[in-house]
Motif scaffolding. Structure first.
Motif, PDB file in Angstrom:
ATOM      1  N   LEU A 210       0.911  -1.178  -0.034  1.00  0.00           N
ATOM      2  CA  LEU A 210      -0.151   0.090  -0.028  1.00  0.00           C
ATOM      3  C   LEU A 210       0.940   1.283   0.082  1.00  0.00           C
ATOM      4  CD1 LEU A 210      -2.885  -1.141   2.332  1.00  0.00           C
ATOM      5  CD2 LEU A 210      -3.031  -0.568   0.154  1.00  0.00           C
ATOM      6  N   ARG A 211       2.073   1.194   0.501  1.00  0.00           N
ATOM      7  CA  ARG A 211       2.882   2.280   0.487  1.00  0.00           C
ATOM      8  C   ARG A 211       2.889   2.939  -1.174  1.00  0.00           C
ATOM      9  NH1 ARG A 211       8.660   0.070   2.293  1.00  0.00           N
ATOM     10  NH2 ARG A 211       8.230   1.384   3.954  1.00  0.00           N
ATOM     11  N   GLU A 212       2.960   1.948  -1.974  1.00  0.00           N
ATOM     12  CA  GLU A 212       3.157   2.438  -3.192  1.00  0.00           C
ATOM     13  C   GLU A 212       1.794   3.474  -3.746  1.00  0.00           C
ATOM     14  OE1 GLU A 212       4.156   0.113  -6.633  1.00  0.00           O
ATOM     15  OE2 GLU A 212       5.024  -1.272  -5.433  1.00  0.00           O
ATOM     16  N   GLU A 213       0.889   2.793  -3.166  1.00  0.00           N
ATOM     17  CA  GLU A 213      -0.532   3.897  -3.374  1.00  0.00           C
ATOM     18  C   GLU A 213      -0.351   5.417  -2.682  1.00  0.00           C
ATOM     19  OE1 GLU A 213      -4.371   2.612  -4.777  1.00  0.00           O
ATOM     20  OE2 GLU A 213      -4.796   3.091  -2.724  1.00  0.00           O
ATOM     21  N   TYR A 214       0.442   5.253  -1.513  1.00  0.00           N
ATOM     22  CA  TYR A 214       0.428   6.443  -0.685  1.00  0.00           C
ATOM     23  C   TYR A 214       1.433   7.340  -1.309  1.00  0.00           C
ATOM     24  CZ  TYR A 214      -1.333   3.358   3.211  1.00  0.00           C
ATOM     25  OH  TYR A 214      -2.134   2.153   3.831  1.00  0.00           O
ATOM     26  N   ARG A 215       2.552   6.628  -1.596  1.00  0.00           N
ATOM     27  CA  ARG A 215       3.753   7.628  -2.366  1.00  0.00           C
ATOM     28  C   ARG A 215       3.243   8.246  -3.824  1.00  0.00           C
ATOM     29  NH1 ARG A 215       8.577   7.436  -0.139  1.00  0.00           N
ATOM     30  NH2 ARG A 215       9.047   6.119   1.406  1.00  0.00           N
ATOM     31  N   ALA A 216       2.485   7.249  -4.545  1.00  0.00           N
ATOM     32  CA  ALA A 216       2.059   7.873  -5.749  1.00  0.00           C
ATOM     33  C   ALA A 216       1.198   9.274  -5.682  1.00  0.00           C
ATOM     34  CB  ALA A 216       1.128   6.905  -6.695  1.00  0.00           C
ATOM     35  N   ILE A 217       0.227   9.172  -4.708  1.00  0.00           N
ATOM     36  CA  ILE A 217      -0.892  10.197  -4.270  1.00  0.00           C
ATOM     37  C   ILE A 217       0.057  11.672  -3.836  1.00  0.00           C
ATOM     38  CG2 ILE A 217      -2.454  11.108  -2.833  1.00  0.00           C
ATOM     39  CD1 ILE A 217      -3.686   7.956  -2.783  1.00  0.00           C
TER      40      ILE A 217
END
Length: 402
Positions: A210-217
């Motif tokens: 999920l950190r990938e989604e957080y970082r993309a945002i």
């Protein structure tokens, strides 16, 4: 992150009502009957429209209505969670319905989550929960998937589309600040597991995915809202009722997993949403906020969103009377509720805002909703609640700035 430096700002907790056209397009996409690109074009236009409606209603800190998290029907309590099933690999479609899963029993020092149908509030009010005319409904619930392989984030294209759509809507409407909601590791880890050795491994795997989604945002300059009912809602899903100490130890692991996922992301680009579950049930087995607030404040976020308007939790604004809000942090309390069709009066809205403002400082409060309005109340009522939120914020501003 915007602050209420000159007036009380407003926001909401995430989900907003979808139009019939968008619901139909979601279903067509799911069934594979939509034409190439049709859903994407409709979604882009719908996000611009929903941001414009938020601005017209008086909402300052806006989002995409969670339109990128497809709802299955007009009444849908699970889109905030279900969306991630298409963005993470390592899952196998489930066959057992949400309510048919086998109950599990906890013991002192050993806390485990039981099935949704075995929740203590549902057992206490079994007659009401099984009566189709009681008003307690959560819409269609599809079987949950099972973790059968390594969890990896595969939602890059989907989150990129969410980012593009929201940024285009911000540009089109002139809104200053926008956020996108994303699932927490703790909520992700509630899936059935047949791959990892233990709960700790599942939490770590969820956090790393999920950190990938957080970082993309956040890399796109937007704010990420972490949706994490698990922090409070899990209490009701433990049977028999645990001690508060055991529950907090169980929950601390989820906080640590979230902080691990948020490492390196500026806190001012993170807001955290806590709730006790948004279904319209009695909620008599909700854990009191006073037991959770200090642990919540350990989360590396710049703002904390929580329920503060519904009749089970409104009194808990008092936890802020004897608790110092950490320097630079904001609270985003629920001031109008998703749990009633009654539209709050602006004077009541102002009274609720004032309580929080006098406890933690007016500049540290953004007035919001308890939980998402989309899929939980009728669209006409949802928009009326946002309008009364803005009118009440105007009244509170006059009182607080005099």
């Amino acid at each position: 992150m915007l602050r209420s430096t000159e007036r009380i700002l407003t926001s909401h907790a995430g989900s907003l009502p979808r139009s019939p056209e968008l619901l139909e397009a979601n279903e067509a996409r799911r069934s594979g009957t939509s034409s190439p690109g049709a859903h994407g074009r409709l979604l882009q236009d719908a996000v611009v429209d929903v941001v414009r409606r938020q601005r017209e209603a008086g909402v300052d800190v806006v989002n995409d209505g969670e339109y990128g998290h497809a709802m299955a029907s007009p009444v849908d309590y699970g889109a905030w969670w279900h969306y991630i099933f298409d963005r993470i690999s390592g899952l196998t479609p489930g066959e057992v319905g949400l309510w048919e899963q086998e109950p599990r029993r906890s013991a002192p020092g050993r806390v485990v989550l039981t099935s949704f149908g075995d929740r203590r509030d549902r057992q206490r009010f079994a007659e009401a929960y099984t009566d189709p005319d009681s008003g307690i409904t959560t819409g269609k619930q599809k079987p949950f998937p099972t973790i059968t392989g390594k969890l990896e984030y595969v939602g890059q294209e989907a989150v990129a589309a969410d980012i593009r759509n929201l940024k285009a809507a911000l540009d089109a409407t002139g809104a200053q600040e926008g956020y996108l909601a994303a699932l927490s590791p703790g909520s992700c880890a509630r899936l059935q597991n047949e791959h990892y050795a233990d709960e700790d491994e599942v939490l770590t795997a969820c956090a790393e995915a999920l950190r990938e989604e957080y970082r993309a945002i956040t890399d796109a300059g937007l704010i990420v809202q972490i949706d994490d009912p698990s922090i409070a809602e899990n209490w009701d899903q433990i049977n028999p009722e645990p001690t508060v100490e055991d529950y907090l130890a169980f929950t601390r692991k989820r906080v640590e997993a979230l902080n691990y996922a948020l490492a390196g992301i500026p806190a001012e680009q993170v807001r955290f949403h806590l709730c006790w579950g948004s279904w319209h049930g009695p909620h008599t087995t909700d854990l009191e906020f006073r037991h959770l607030v200090d642990l919540m404040l350990e989360i590396d976020a710049g703002a904390y969103s929580f329920e503060g308007a519904n009749v089970r939790h409104e009194h808990e604004w008092r936890v802020w009377e004897d608790r110092a809000l950490p320097e630079g942090k904001l609270i985003v309390p629920g001031i109008v509720s998703h749990a009633t069709n009654v539209v709050e009066h602006p004077e009541l809205v102002a009274d609720r805002i004032e309580r929080f403002a006098r406890a933690v400082g007016r500049e540290n409060v953004i007035a919001s909703t308890d939980c998402g309005l989309g899929g939980r109340i009728h669209p006409q009522i949802a928009w009326a609640k946002l309008e009364t939120l803005a009118r009440g914020a105007e009244l509170a501003t006059r009182r607080l700035w005099g």
